[in-house]
Design a protein around this motif. Structure first.
Motif, PDB file in Angstrom:
ATOM      1  N   PRO A  36      14.506  -8.045  -4.301  1.00  0.00           N
ATOM      2  CA  PRO A  36      15.216  -6.816  -4.666  1.00  0.00           C
ATOM      3  C   PRO A  36      16.344  -6.570  -3.673  1.00  0.00           C
ATOM      4  CG  PRO A  36      12.843  -6.439  -4.480  1.00  0.00           C
ATOM      5  CD  PRO A  36      13.108  -7.813  -3.953  1.00  0.00           C
ATOM      6  N   ASP A  37      17.437  -6.020  -4.170  1.00  0.00           N
ATOM      7  CA  ASP A  37      18.549  -5.711  -3.275  1.00  0.00           C
ATOM      8  C   ASP A  37      19.179  -4.403  -3.714  1.00  0.00           C
ATOM      9  OD1 ASP A  37      20.093  -6.290  -5.508  1.00  0.00           O
ATOM     10  OD2 ASP A  37      20.442  -8.362  -4.873  1.00  0.00           O
ATOM     11  N   GLU A  38      20.282  -4.062  -3.057  1.00  0.00           N
ATOM     12  CA  GLU A  38      20.902  -2.763  -3.338  1.00  0.00           C
ATOM     13  C   GLU A  38      21.330  -2.641  -4.797  1.00  0.00           C
ATOM     14  OE1 GLU A  38      20.449  -0.631  -1.242  1.00  0.00           O
ATOM     15  OE2 GLU A  38      20.148  -1.761   0.618  1.00  0.00           O
ATOM     16  N   ARG A  39      21.611  -3.785  -5.435  1.00  0.00           N
ATOM     17  CA  ARG A  39      22.050  -3.732  -6.824  1.00  0.00           C
ATOM     18  C   ARG A  39      20.899  -3.485  -7.783  1.00  0.00           C
ATOM     19  NH1 ARG A  39      23.407  -8.382  -8.734  1.00  0.00           N
ATOM     20  NH2 ARG A  39      22.620  -9.466  -6.896  1.00  0.00           N
ATOM     21  N   SER A  40      19.754  -4.073  -7.454  1.00  0.00           N
ATOM     22  CA  SER A  40      18.647  -3.990  -8.411  1.00  0.00           C
ATOM     23  C   SER A  40      17.313  -4.095  -7.702  1.00  0.00           C
ATOM     24  CB  SER A  40      18.775  -5.127  -9.430  1.00  0.00           C
ATOM     25  OG  SER A  40      17.546  -5.314 -10.088  1.00  0.00           O
ATOM     26  N   ARG A  41      16.372  -3.260  -8.157  1.00  0.00           N
ATOM     27  CA  ARG A  41      15.038  -3.312  -7.579  1.00  0.00           C
ATOM     28  C   ARG A  41      14.149  -4.339  -8.272  1.00  0.00           C
ATOM     29  NH1 ARG A  41      16.638   2.152  -6.852  1.00  0.00           N
ATOM     30  NH2 ARG A  41      16.094   2.924  -4.787  1.00  0.00           N
ATOM     31  N   ALA A  42      14.707  -5.014  -9.265  1.00  0.00           N
ATOM     32  CA  ALA A  42      13.896  -5.984 -10.024  1.00  0.00           C
ATOM     33  C   ALA A  42      13.510  -7.163  -9.141  1.00  0.00           C
ATOM     34  CB  ALA A  42      14.672  -6.469 -11.236  1.00  0.00           C
ATOM     35  N   ARG A  43      12.353  -7.726  -9.410  1.00  0.00           N
ATOM     36  CA  ARG A  43      11.892  -8.884  -8.633  1.00  0.00           C
ATOM     37  C   ARG A  43      12.003 -10.177  -9.428  1.00  0.00           C
ATOM     38  NH1 ARG A  43       9.411  -5.883  -4.557  1.00  0.00           N
ATOM     39  NH2 ARG A  43       9.286  -7.719  -3.249  1.00  0.00           N
ATOM     40  N   THR A  44      12.391 -10.052 -10.706  1.00  0.00           N
ATOM     41  CA  THR A  44      12.633 -11.261 -11.493  1.00  0.00           C
ATOM     42  C   THR A  44      13.959 -11.080 -12.205  1.00  0.00           C
ATOM     43  OG1 THR A  44      11.682 -10.537 -13.599  1.00  0.00           O
ATOM     44  CG2 THR A  44      10.145 -11.435 -11.969  1.00  0.00           C
ATOM     45  N   TRP A 104       0.814  -1.218   0.000  1.00  0.00           N
ATOM     46  CA  TRP A 104       0.000   0.000   0.000  1.00  0.00           C
ATOM     47  C   TRP A 104       0.845   1.264   0.000  1.00  0.00           C
ATOM     48  CZ3 TRP A 104      -2.945  -2.671   4.420  1.00  0.00           C
ATOM     49  CH2 TRP A 104      -2.168  -2.772   5.580  1.00  0.00           C
ATOM     50  N   TYR A 105       2.095   1.152   0.360  1.00  0.00           N
ATOM     51  CA  TYR A 105       2.962   2.319   0.212  1.00  0.00           C
ATOM     52  C   TYR A 105       3.424   2.453  -1.242  1.00  0.00           C
ATOM     53  CZ  TYR A 105       3.189   2.559   5.322  1.00  0.00           C
ATOM     54  OH  TYR A 105       2.882   2.667   6.651  1.00  0.00           O
ATOM     55  N   TYR A 106       3.854   1.340  -1.811  1.00  0.00           N
ATOM     56  CA  TYR A 106       4.288   1.390  -3.210  1.00  0.00           C
ATOM     57  C   TYR A 106       3.185   1.941  -4.104  1.00  0.00           C
ATOM     58  CZ  TYR A 106       5.612  -0.154  -7.879  1.00  0.00           C
ATOM     59  OH  TYR A 106       5.893  -0.181  -9.216  1.00  0.00           O
ATOM     60  N   ARG A 107       1.937   1.535  -3.816  1.00  0.00           N
ATOM     61  CA  ARG A 107       0.829   1.944  -4.679  1.00  0.00           C
ATOM     62  C   ARG A 107       0.241   3.300  -4.273  1.00  0.00           C
ATOM     63  NH1 ARG A 107      -0.628  -1.791  -9.094  1.00  0.00           N
ATOM     64  NH2 ARG A 107       0.687  -3.589  -8.687  1.00  0.00           N
ATOM     65  N   HIS A 108       0.809   3.944  -3.267  1.00  0.00           N
ATOM     66  CA  HIS A 108       0.238   5.192  -2.760  1.00  0.00           C
ATOM     67  C   HIS A 108       0.774   6.382  -3.547  1.00  0.00           C
ATOM     68  CE1 HIS A 108      -1.234   8.200  -0.009  1.00  0.00           C
ATOM     69  NE2 HIS A 108      -1.747   7.276   0.788  1.00  0.00           N
ATOM     70  N   PRO A 109      -0.110   7.206  -4.094  1.00  0.00           N
ATOM     71  CA  PRO A 109       0.365   8.316  -4.916  1.00  0.00           C
ATOM     72  C   PRO A 109       1.246   9.312  -4.154  1.00  0.00           C
ATOM     73  CG  PRO A 109      -2.028   8.072  -5.115  1.00  0.00           C
ATOM     74  CD  PRO A 109      -1.578   7.130  -4.046  1.00  0.00           C
ATOM     75  N   PHE A 110       1.097   9.403  -2.843  1.00  0.00           N
ATOM     76  CA  PHE A 110       1.861  10.397  -2.085  1.00  0.00           C
ATOM     77  C   PHE A 110       3.176   9.845  -1.538  1.00  0.00           C
ATOM     78  CE2 PHE A 110      -2.160  13.003  -0.779  1.00  0.00           C
ATOM     79  CZ  PHE A 110      -2.243  13.484  -2.084  1.00  0.00           C
ATOM     80  N   VAL A 111       3.477   8.617  -1.887  1.00  0.00           N
ATOM     81  CA  VAL A 111       4.657   7.980  -1.296  1.00  0.00           C
ATOM     82  C   VAL A 111       5.715   7.704  -2.371  1.00  0.00           C
ATOM     83  CG1 VAL A 111       5.488   5.844  -0.234  1.00  0.00           C
ATOM     84  CG2 VAL A 111       3.392   6.927   0.619  1.00  0.00           C
ATOM     85  N   ARG A 112       6.936   8.041  -2.055  1.00  0.00           N
ATOM     86  CA  ARG A 112       8.034   7.640  -2.923  1.00  0.00           C
ATOM     87  C   ARG A 112       8.951   6.737  -2.094  1.00  0.00           C
ATOM     88  NH1 ARG A 112      11.148   8.666  -7.444  1.00  0.00           N
ATOM     89  NH2 ARG A 112      13.347   8.958  -6.948  1.00  0.00           N
ATOM     90  N   CYS A 113       8.612   5.465  -2.137  1.00  0.00           N
ATOM     91  CA  CYS A 113       9.323   4.499  -1.297  1.00  0.00           C
ATOM     92  C   CYS A 113      10.562   3.984  -2.031  1.00  0.00           C
ATOM     93  CB  CYS A 113       8.398   3.349  -0.939  1.00  0.00           C
ATOM     94  SG  CYS A 113       7.993   2.311  -2.351  1.00  0.00           S
ATOM     95  N   TRP A 114      11.291   3.128  -1.363  1.00  0.00           N
ATOM     96  CA  TRP A 114      12.527   2.607  -1.951  1.00  0.00           C
ATOM     97  C   TRP A 114      12.265   1.924  -3.298  1.00  0.00           C
ATOM     98  CZ3 TRP A 114      14.199  -2.298  -3.298  1.00  0.00           C
ATOM     99  CH2 TRP A 114      15.569  -2.394  -3.621  1.00  0.00           C
ATOM    100  N   LEU A 115      11.204   1.164  -3.350  1.00  0.00           N
ATOM    101  CA  LEU A 115      10.931   0.424  -4.588  1.00  0.00           C
ATOM    102  C   LEU A 115      10.622   1.364  -5.754  1.00  0.00           C
ATOM    103  CD1 LEU A 115      10.751  -2.480  -5.669  1.00  0.00           C
ATOM    104  CD2 LEU A 115       8.300  -2.427  -5.189  1.00  0.00           C
TER     105      LEU A 115
END
Lengths: 334, 182, 781
Positions: free
Chosen positions: A195-203, A121-132
């Protein structure tokens, strides 16, 4: 939604070429991607619709000697209703039936379901710029993490939402992939990464890689294999898994009823980690022993050993334990 | 086995694939049996195309993100969310909206059943509910109550007409079954 | 003649001293035993055909030539001062026609001056900052991203208990203690201390209820259009006349220059009781651009900014004699009012009046916080308060070893405990009896034993309901009778989906003795309609119904006058029967035929809502029973059956009233089990502003619901004998389910919703307590 260009090639080569353009993104059923486009968490320059591809094998379910083969563009509805899936891969049929609701199952594809983005819900929140989303911190780590991970270490603690992925991993499925970064057959389990520090990708797939087919090995002795998919949801339907369990056991020959001895075991959890989570210790605990109440208890404990609950999601441990037990009990041969 | 490969660039194809947009361009839609040509951007959703370009406002925009069901329309007879589908992706398909259901001034049996069972209150979700039921009955003329619940499980009703919706669907099925010539 | 009187009125569960105008239209009430032809029949909704064909036009569907689209920029901060606002880039974007903000909009006070239409301080995530008006929505959205705002974040508070501490950040500079109205609202009767001293048993508990979101499927929105100096607003509202009043005042317009229209509306549930800022912004923008402007909120905005059922923390203490007689009740409720409030729901309403108890003290603390402002939500206060009170009553029954139903009957209030007046009707006893029968209350111990197996535990619970729903003056109606024997009912009320059009058509046709299809009802337009109040507080039918009946009776009287003269017969012998004039000789002449000589003309009947009785209370009552199955391994609660039996006077339409009952129960069920807005306390940020994160029930979640009315025509309440039913069925649902869950588990969950995590936690707590006790016993031996 940001404006984009659109192409709908008929040939795979053309699609792959277009997808190599900067800012290109593949569009299948679109039921997840469109929500991202609207939220602007994705802003592609070019959408390459793969719905026009005429490549054989991309749609529908069939079998050969070794595999049940599922085209990546097969819709979830086709999947859940297909006789081959119903008869030979009931775990998958059960999982497919729990995905969303008819309107999305009619459109959403197998490939899209496996590649969908997290629902945090943070990732999908328009007011949030999270790590992902490219920001500095995970809001959920110290915030509201009721629906978040209890396993795995990653700067992002969102959980992988797919129902098909745990089921297919329990079935030891492979993905046939084509593209510049990955090509060939890949164990589905290997598709996912945290995801890790190198890449935010999940696949491990790049933006120009496409899943073409899912190959599910056919069991050599189907009568001795039993499987189930259980999913705890917030409401009766139309929910992502709070916790899900895909369990598949094979029983050793000659062992019947309560004394049935487990041969191989696969236990894959959904909704508890940033990727489908193999409960390997639980699998090991089950292998080679009869499926007694004690064995089931042991496996359930092993499944949650090492879980790291956060402020609001400790209940997922109890839920996982309960679901694993319930799944295993349901697999006792008659 | 997985192998990471750097694929060679493909040889140039003979027929280039047309790339459309991002500006407006023509798209062809077939809605309720009628052909339309629209002049829209590729990012236009089917829902906006129906409501704003074609004036078919029976499909509603309750959330615009696939979480409410009020935009349900039929694509080749199957219920889908019009908000999660690009209009451009609907070329070559047959779209049915609530406006296309009544024939010759005669309500569809599902519409009649919704009135008779009072399967609605405010009416905002009603077009979507009716289309979900219609799609079900086209595929399965003798549904069980469980079938009905599954079929309309993607259509929220905040007024809570659910019990009456289930009854209406079963009533429509019965009515359709008793029709002469079936 | 119009009479101005001061009365005590009840609205949304609260009492108000009001000056109202009353017109005494004398209409003999329909007697309870009087046979009626249309009223009381299950008539299908008259606007059903529009709604099932997609023809029904909602505010969302209004499209006008040249119409522009507005999108609102909202604060991402819970509390901040706007230091700098630069809209120039947005204004330069092609297609943008106007950007409105505090820099160029008039200073219009909002929430009684607690803020302005565009304020320079924002007090919750979602507070309005600016509005872009553009040729299309996409452009407006694009432009929003080009507005540059520099905020100076201010200290904020979202927890109401924290907000009450002396050093808490202030939501409003002018309100140092963060209390709405500056102080708690206290009610006291008798001597509570004495009452607890006299008690044999005292039970106490702290209950928490969540913030619930209305999530009307049609989001809030308006379309504004100017024609010269006249403004027309299409608004998704429960109160066309209220929106007219509010907008006229905000924009400095005379009332007759503002027209508000609402033909159909996709749900309101209280959140559309008043004009929203978007309506005023649309009106301003339309005036400034010279073009119609439409502003429709998206789901995200809807869930941030259009209200909610506010969260409560309630402390409740009951004292009783060994036999169950209540001696004292203390109830303190802290309510999280959010950033702005011009009133506050009271959770203590049911505590004051559901049971006959001589000593009662209640305190309602409504607290400002930096969260979205609340709004009325279907029986505001009473849903929350009933959960606490009826849960506590079950705990008392348990402590006394009494049957929960027996305890309630022991304390049954024969007269209203607040006003000491008798009720016109009170069907609660009948509701208990019928409900108990339908759920199998007497056999429940057996059912529990038979049905509980493995990790599944079955339980039963009940809860009671009291609410207003009397309606009252003022309200007016016209009945225009046409020479062809048809009639048009005109009134300024609105059908918010409850079936008002249908019920009023039934009432008018009944009173006129016309067939139903000869009557058309026109609502939801301030220009054509005559005044009627908001559709809220379960009061529409009981308010407007009598006015419509009076207008129809007046029209019928005139029709008979005219017919007597045309037929040259004495008026006394003539009657209207099913659209015909019946003569003493047994002739039946169609009205159209009798009126033919008069050509094109009209009979206009006028009616007004008369006053409520002075010497009696008009209330609605009900009881609900729940049967649940709880899984002690997963914590999941599955409701198997709900029985809802309610008394709201006369049943006008058994078909549509069942829809109302189902609707209330289902919404209550979602509130009990599932719905909750979650707010990140560290950031003052609601994280569940979508329908995916804030889940409401689907069809698959709905159990067997048995819904019945105790049909008790109430001729003393008003001339149609009906009271309201919109809110009553949501009031006791959560309480009944909570009691059933406690019955199943042997341990209570004191917090809503009854989600699996809470059920598991309660079980863990009970287990820990048991282990501790056993440990102590072990040590003792």
């Amino acid at each position: 939604m940001k404006r984009f260009r659109y192409a709908r090639p008929e040939r795979l080569e053309a699609a792959l070429r277009l997808l190599r353009e900067p800012g290109a993104k593949a569009l299948a059923g679109g039921t997840d991607l469109l929500t991202e486009l609207k939220a602007r968490t994705q802003e592609p320059e070019l959408l390459v619709s793969v719905q026009g591809l005429q490549e054989p094998g991309l749609r529908g379910v069939r079998e050969d000697e070794r595999f049940v083969r599922i085209g990546a563009l097969t819709t979830l509805r086709e999947l859940e209703a297909h006789p081959l899936v119903r008869d030979k891969l009931p775990i998958l049929a059960q999982a497919a039936q729990t995905v969303a609701m008819p309107q999305i199952r009619h459109v959403g594809t197998v490939g899209g379901n496996l590649m969908q983005q997290v629902r945090c819900w943070y990732y999908r929140h328009p007011f949030v710029r999270c790590w992902l989303k490219g920001g500095e911190e995970c809001y959920a780590e110290e915030g509201l993490n009721h629906r978040h991970a209890i396993f795995g270490t990653s700067p992002c603690i969102a959980v992988h939402p797919s129902d098909l992925a745990p089921a297919l991993i329990a079935l030891d499925a492979q993905a046939r992939v084509v593209g510049p970064d990955v090509e060939g057959e890949l164990a589905l389990e290997e598709l996912y990464r945290l995801p890790d520090e190198r890449s935010r990708a999940r696949t491990v797939l790049g933006p120009a890689d496409l899943i073409l087919e899912i190959l599910v090995p056919k069991p050599s002795e189907p009568t001795r294999v039993r499987g189930v998919y259980l999913k705890a949801m917030e409401r009766a339907t139309w929910s992502f898994a709070v916790v899900s369990v895909a369990a598949r056991l094979s029983f050793e020959p000659g062992s019947e009823g309560v004394r049935a001895r487990v041969g191989d075991a696969r236990l894959v959890l959904g909704g508890v980690a940033g990727k489908p989570w193999r409960a390997r210790d639980a699998e090991a605990a089950l292998r080679g022993s009869p499926l007694t109440d004690e064995a089931i208890e042991r496996a359930a404990e092993a499944a949650v050993a090492g879980a790291q609950p956060r402020a609001h999601n400790a209940y997922k441990i109890e839920l996982t334990r309960a679901l694993v037990k319930r799944a295993l009990r349901s697999l006792l041969p008659p | 086995m997985a192998k990471a490969v750097r694929a060679e660039p493909e040889p140039e194809l003979e027929v280039p694939v047309p790339v459309r947009g991002p500006e407006r361009g023509p798209i062809k839609l077939r809605v309720n049996g009628e052909k339309h040509e629209l002049w829209v951007e590729p990012r236009r959703t089917l829902l906006d195309a129906l409501r704003d370009d074609l004036g078919l406002t029976g499909a509603k925009k309750g959330c615009d993100e696939g979480t409410c069901g009020t935009c349900t329309v039929l694509l080749d007879g199957k219920p889908i969310y019009a908000c999660l589908r690009l209009a451009i992706e609907c070329e070559g398909h047959e779209i049915t909206t609530i406006e296309g259901l009544a024939q010759g001034g005669e309500l569809h049996p599902v519409q009649r059943a919704f009135i008779e069972e009072d399967a609605l209150q405010c009416g905002f979700c009603t077009p979507g509910q009716i289309l979900s039921v219609k799609a079900l009955l086209d595929e399965n003329p003798n549904p069980t109550e469980e079938d009905v619940r599954r079929a309309v499980s993607g259509n929220l009703c905040r007024c809570g007409a659910y019990p009456h919706i289930v009854r209406a669907a079963l009533r429509a099925a019965k009515g359709l079954a008793e029709r002469p010539g079936r | 003649m119009a009479k101005v009187v001061k009365v005590q009125t009840e609205f949304e569960g609260r009492f108000y001293e009001e000056t109202i105008v009353v017109e005494g239209t004398e209409v003999e009430p329909w007697a309870p035993e009087q046979p009626l032809k249309l009223v009381g029949r299950p008539v299908p909704r008259v606007d059903g055909p529009e709604k099932v064909t997609g023809r029904a036009r909602f505010t969302h569907d209004v499209r006008l030539p040249g119409m522009l689209h507005g999108k609102i920029l909202r604060s991402p901060h819970p509390h901040a001062r706007i230091k700098r606002l630069d809209t120039s880039k947005a204004e330069r974007l092609p297609g943008v026609r106007l950007v409105l903000s505090h820099q160029n909009a008039p200073e219009i006070p909002w929430f009684r001056g607690q803020t302005r239409l565009f304020d320079t301080t924002v007090r919750y995530v979602g507070d309005e900052v600016a509005c872009v008006v553009a040729d299309d929505e996409e452009t407006a959205e694009e432009a929003l991203r080009l507005i540059e705002v520099e905020y100076e974040p201010l200290p904020f508070v979202v927890d109401p208990e924290r907000a009450l501490e002396p050093d808490a950040p202030r939501v409003h500079e002018s309100q140092p203690n963060n209390l709405v109205n500056g102080e708690p609202e206290v009610y006291e009767r008798g001597d509570v201390q004495q009452g607890f001293a006299e008690a044999d048993v005292v039970v106490e508990g702290v209950f928490r209820t969540q913030t619930a979101l209305h999530n009307c499927l049609e989001t809030h929105g308006s379309v504004a259009h100017w024609d010269g100096d006249s403004l027309t607003i299409w608004d998704s509202t429960q109160h066309v006349f209220g929106v007219r009043f509010q907008l006229a005042r905000a924009l400095g317009l005379p009332l007759h220059k503002v027209r508000v229209i609402k033909r159909h509306m996709g749900g309101g549930f209280g959140s559309k009781n008043q004009a929203g800022k978007y309506a005023a912004i649309a009106a301003l923008a339309a005036r400034m651009t010279g073009r119609p402007v439409k502003i429709v909120l998206d789901r995200f905005e809807e869930n941030l900014a259009t209200g909610n059922r506010p969260a409560t923390i309630q402390t409740l203490k009951l004292g009783a004699k060994r036999d169950g007689t209540l001696t004292a009740i203390f109830h303190k409720s802290i309510l999280n009012a959010g950033a702005y409030a011009v009133w506050a729901p009271s959770a203590s309403g049911p505590t004051k009046r559901l049971y006959a108890c001589p000593n009662v003290r209640t305190e309602d603390w409504a607290v400002f916080t930096n969260l979205g402002p609340f709004s009325a939500f279907r029986a505001p206060g009473y849903v929350e308060g009933t959960f606490a009170l009826e849960s506590m009553m079950d705990e008392l029954a348990k402590a006394l070893g009494l049957d929960p139903l027996e305890l309630r009957l022991k304390n049954y209030a024969e007269i209203d405990p607040i006003t000491n007046k008798p009720y016109t009707t009170k069907g609660l006893r009948q509701a208990y009896e019928r409900g108990a029968q339908l759920i199998g209350w007497a056999e429940r111990a057996h059912t529990k034993r038979a049905r509980s197996k493995g990790p599944k535990r079955v339980g039963f619970g009940l809860a009671s309901q009291i609410w207003g729903g009397s309606g009252g003056p003022p309200a007016y109606a016209l009945v225009k009778l046409n020479p062809d024997g048809t009639a048009t009912v005109v009134t300024g009320t609105q059908d918010i989906g409850t079936g008002t059009r249908t019920a009023l058509a039934q009432i008018a046709a009944e009173a006129l003795s016309f067939p139903l299809d000869a009557v058309e009802v026109e609502l939801g337009d301030t220009q054509w309609g005559v005044y009627a109040p908001l559709s809220a507080g379960s009061m529409t039918l009981a308010t407007v119904g009598p006015a419509v009946r009076a207008a129809a009776e007046d029209a019928k009287k005139q029709l008979l006058d005219v017919a007597a003269q045309l037929l040259e017969l004495p008026k006394e012998g003539l009657r209207v029967e099913d659209g015909h004039i019946a003569t003493p000789k047994g002739e039946r002449l169609p009205v159209a035929e009798v009126l033919r000589p008069l050509g094109n003309f009209q009979i206009v009947g006028k009616g007004a809502r008369g006053p409520n009785p002075d010497d009696k209370n008009v209330n609605t009552f009900g009881a609900q029973f729940a049967q649940v199955e709880v899984d002690v391994e997963t914590g999941e609660v599955r409701v198997e059956k709900i029985v809802a039996v309610h008394e709201s006077g006369r049943v006008v339409n058994p078909l549509t009233i069942r829809s109302q009952l189902y609707g209330g129960v289902i919404m209550g069920l979602g509130y009990a089990l599932l719905e909750r807005r979650l707010d990140d306390p560290r950031r003052g940020l609601p994280v569940t502003p979508t329908l995916e994160t804030y889940k409401v029930l689907t069809v698959a979640d709905v159990p067997e619901i048995v819904a019945e009315m105790v049909d008790l025509p109430d001729p003393e309440a008003n001339p149609i004998g009906a009271k309201g039913v919109g809110e009553p069925p949501i009031i006791p649902t959560a309480a009944a389910i909570a009691n059933a869950v406690a019955d199943a588990l042997g341990v209570r969950v004191y917090e809503l919703p009854l989600s699996p995590d809470r059920v598991l936690a309660a079980l863990r707590g009970a287990q820990a307590k048991k282990d501790e006790e056993e440990g102590e016993e072990g040590e003792a031996s």
